[in-house]
Design a protein around this motif. Structure first.
Motif, PDB file in Angstrom:
ATOM      1  N   MET A   1      30.941  43.876  56.040  1.00 26.19           N
ATOM      2  CA  MET A   1      32.338  43.896  55.667  1.00 26.19           C
ATOM      3  C   MET A   1      33.251  44.111  56.864  1.00 26.19           C
ATOM      4  O   MET A   1      34.406  43.689  56.874  1.00 26.19           O
ATOM      5  CB  MET A   1      32.584  45.001  54.623  1.00 26.19           C
ATOM      6  N   GLY A   2      32.732  44.758  57.915  1.00 24.16           N
ATOM      7  CA  GLY A   2      33.574  45.094  59.060  1.00 24.16           C
ATOM      8  C   GLY A   2      34.223  43.890  59.704  1.00 24.16           C
ATOM      9  O   GLY A   2      35.384  43.952  60.140  1.00 24.16           O
TER      10      GLY A   2
ATOM     11  N   SER B   1      39.224  52.287  52.936  1.00 16.21           N
ATOM     12  CA  SER B   1      38.894  51.103  53.714  1.00 16.21           C
ATOM     13  C   SER B   1      37.942  50.197  52.941  1.00 16.21           C
ATOM     14  O   SER B   1      37.180  50.659  52.086  1.00 16.21           O
ATOM     15  CB  SER B   1      38.253  51.506  55.037  1.00 16.21           C
TER      16      SER B   1
ATOM     17  N   THR C   1      35.397  48.831  54.167  1.00 18.89           N
ATOM     18  CA  THR C   1      34.024  49.176  54.556  1.00 18.89           C
ATOM     19  C   THR C   1      33.495  50.341  53.715  1.00 18.89           C
ATOM     20  O   THR C   1      32.332  50.332  53.300  1.00 18.89           O
ATOM     21  CB  THR C   1      33.964  49.531  56.048  1.00 18.89           C
TER      22      THR C   1
ATOM     23  N   GLY D   1      37.572  42.904  58.372  1.00 20.36           N
ATOM     24  CA  GLY D   1      38.566  43.965  58.348  1.00 20.36           C
ATOM     25  C   GLY D   1      39.981  43.540  58.672  1.00 20.36           C
ATOM     26  O   GLY D   1      40.900  44.347  58.539  1.00 20.36           O
TER      27      GLY D   1
ATOM     28  N   ILE E   1      28.497  47.950  55.391  1.00 26.59           N
ATOM     29  CA  ILE E   1      29.585  48.237  56.329  1.00 26.59           C
ATOM     30  C   ILE E   1      29.652  47.182  57.420  1.00 26.59           C
ATOM     31  O   ILE E   1      30.726  46.667  57.754  1.00 26.59           O
ATOM     32  CB  ILE E   1      29.395  49.641  56.943  1.00 26.59           C
ATOM     33  N   CYS E   2      28.498  46.838  57.983  1.00 27.49           N
ATOM     34  CA  CYS E   2      28.460  45.830  59.047  1.00 27.49           C
ATOM     35  C   CYS E   2      28.922  44.469  58.547  1.00 27.49           C
ATOM     36  O   CYS E   2      29.662  43.752  59.237  1.00 27.49           O
ATOM     37  CB  CYS E   2      27.044  45.729  59.623  1.00 27.49           C
TER      38      CYS E   2
END
Length: 416
Positions: A83-84, A284, A286, A87, A80-81
């Motif tokens: 890919m964020g 999303s 993420t 965004g 997640i971090c």
């Protein structure tokens, strides 16, 4: 755009459907029916009809919604971090990569799965696309209520079939319930009992069901069990839809990711329910990355399965040794216990002890469902449970309780 993308949409259509996702609750009636009205700005509580729903205190043990208290795995959080920061762009390939990893795990053919934000939305689509006034629903009782709720929206007749003596779906009775239903709905492991329907029973139903009927198998809790998945039936081109979620063992309930697994023609049928099914498909990047990382984390499922099983076993043994009746055989992250009084009454009593437990079912009104939390949470549950069971029935509904605010206890029924 990659030509191998399982969700075959053009760049133009993808841009169009991204905006449509926010309107999913109004596009799909069953989702709208499950979504409570938002509270007015600045209101501390939450409105439900004419009542104010107050949030639970921070120290409340919440074991009501079959959530995983461990949350996302570290591998998912790292994804997640990473890919964020990207965004600002659509990154179509993130969806493709996640679908490819999932398909590779089960040897699925191209276009035999679809990725969604969560599993509640696609479960509605799977149900509603096969139900109608002349296409009844046959389902186990008690079981997850989303099946009959979808049937009500589609004005489809409902045929609940009691579970067997071992709390499995009674597939032979389900077959006899109606000569030509639109769908059979099987939750395996079952929610709320956590019990297993043997795969050979489901295979028998698929083999003997009437032509045109579809068997929808909800495997939300399968990772906690020793049960064999039915996804291979999809590869055999059977009339089967299998639902998978990342909300349970993967701890991604708030991140929303899930799969529908079926033949392409059955997935395409989702489009017949109020609009293109892809209006629910724009998760999303993420969440897609977290789902993929979770699938690739090979230690995650066996470790969490053991943690859940150990705590569930310890809790059930405590209840049994103290003379309380628990539905045997749970292989999920929940169990049901007899509280010898209306379940709602006992739920309110537990809430006064800062423990939020799950709801009850009309087929078993004196049983409540309890989610398996952490070891510390279940120790607090045990203390509160004994205290509330020692109260005489009806004590929680005395005059002193009339002014008790109604707290918002989370429920997976209200998730999109």
């Amino acid at each position: 755009m990659n030509s191998d993308m399982t969700q075959s949409v053009s760049r133009r259509s993808f841009l169009r459907i991204v905006g449509a996702a926010s309107a999913a609750a109004t596009t799909f009636p069953a989702l709208a029916a499950m979504t409570p009205a938002a509270a007015p700005a600045g209101q501390a509580g939450r409105r439900s009809g004419t009542r104010t729903m107050h949030p639970l205190s921070a120290d409340t043990v919440v074991i009501s919604s079959n959530e995983n208290p461990l949350g996302p795995a570290q591998s998912a959080l790292t994804a997640i971090c990473s890919m964020g920061v990207q965004g600002g762009r659509y990154h179509w390939d993130e969806y493709v990569k996640t679908i490819d990893v999932f398909n590779g795990e089960f040897g699925l053919k191209k276009d035999y799965s679809a990725l969604f934000p969560g599993s509640s939305g696609p479960l509605d689509l799977a149900l509603m696309s096969n139900l109608g006034p002349d296409k009844p629903l046959v389902y186990g009782d008690p079981s997850y209520e989303q099946g009959p709720r979808a049937a009500e929206v589609m004005k489809a007749p409902k045929y609940p079939v009691p579970l067997t003596a071992t709390y499995a779906h009674d597939v032979k009775a389900m077959l006899k319930a109606h000569p030509s239903p639109g769908a059979y709905y099987i939750v395996n492991p079952n929610n709320p009992t956590g019990t297993i329907t043997p795969k050979e029973d489901i295979v028998w139903l698929v083999k003997n069901k009437p032509a045109g009927s579809v068997v929808i198998i909800d495997e939300a809790y399968t990772h906690f069990s020793d049960n064999e998945s039915c996804i291979d039936l999809v590869n055999q081109d059977k009339d089967v839809i299998v639902m998978r979620t990342f909300s349970k063992i993967y701890g991604m309930a708030g991140l929303r990711a899930g799969f529908a697994v079926a033949r392409p023609d059955l997935i395409e049928r989702f489009n017949n329910v109020g609009g293109p099914s892809q209006s629910l498909a724009s998760i999303s990047i993420t969440s897609a990355a977290a789902a993929r990382a979770s699938l690739q984390d090979k230690d995650l499922v066996p470790l969490r399965k053991k943690i859940n099983a150990d705590i569930r076993t310890e809790t059930v043994e405590f209840l049994t040794k103290n003379g309380y009746k628990v539905i045997p055989g749970s292989q999920g992250n929940m169990f049901m216990v007899d509280v010898k009084r209306p379940g709602k009454e006992f739920q309110n009593a537990m809430l006064k002890e800062n423990v939020a437990i799950g709801r009850t079912w009309s087929a078993m009104p004196n049983y409540v469902r309890v989610t398996v939390g952490t070891k510390g949470e279940m120790e607090k549950f045990q203390t509160a449970f004994v205290k509330c069971m020692d109260m005489p029935a009806g004590a929680a509904n005395g005059a002193a309780e009339l002014h008790m605010p109604e707290f918002h206890v989370p429920s997976e029924l209200y998730r999109g």
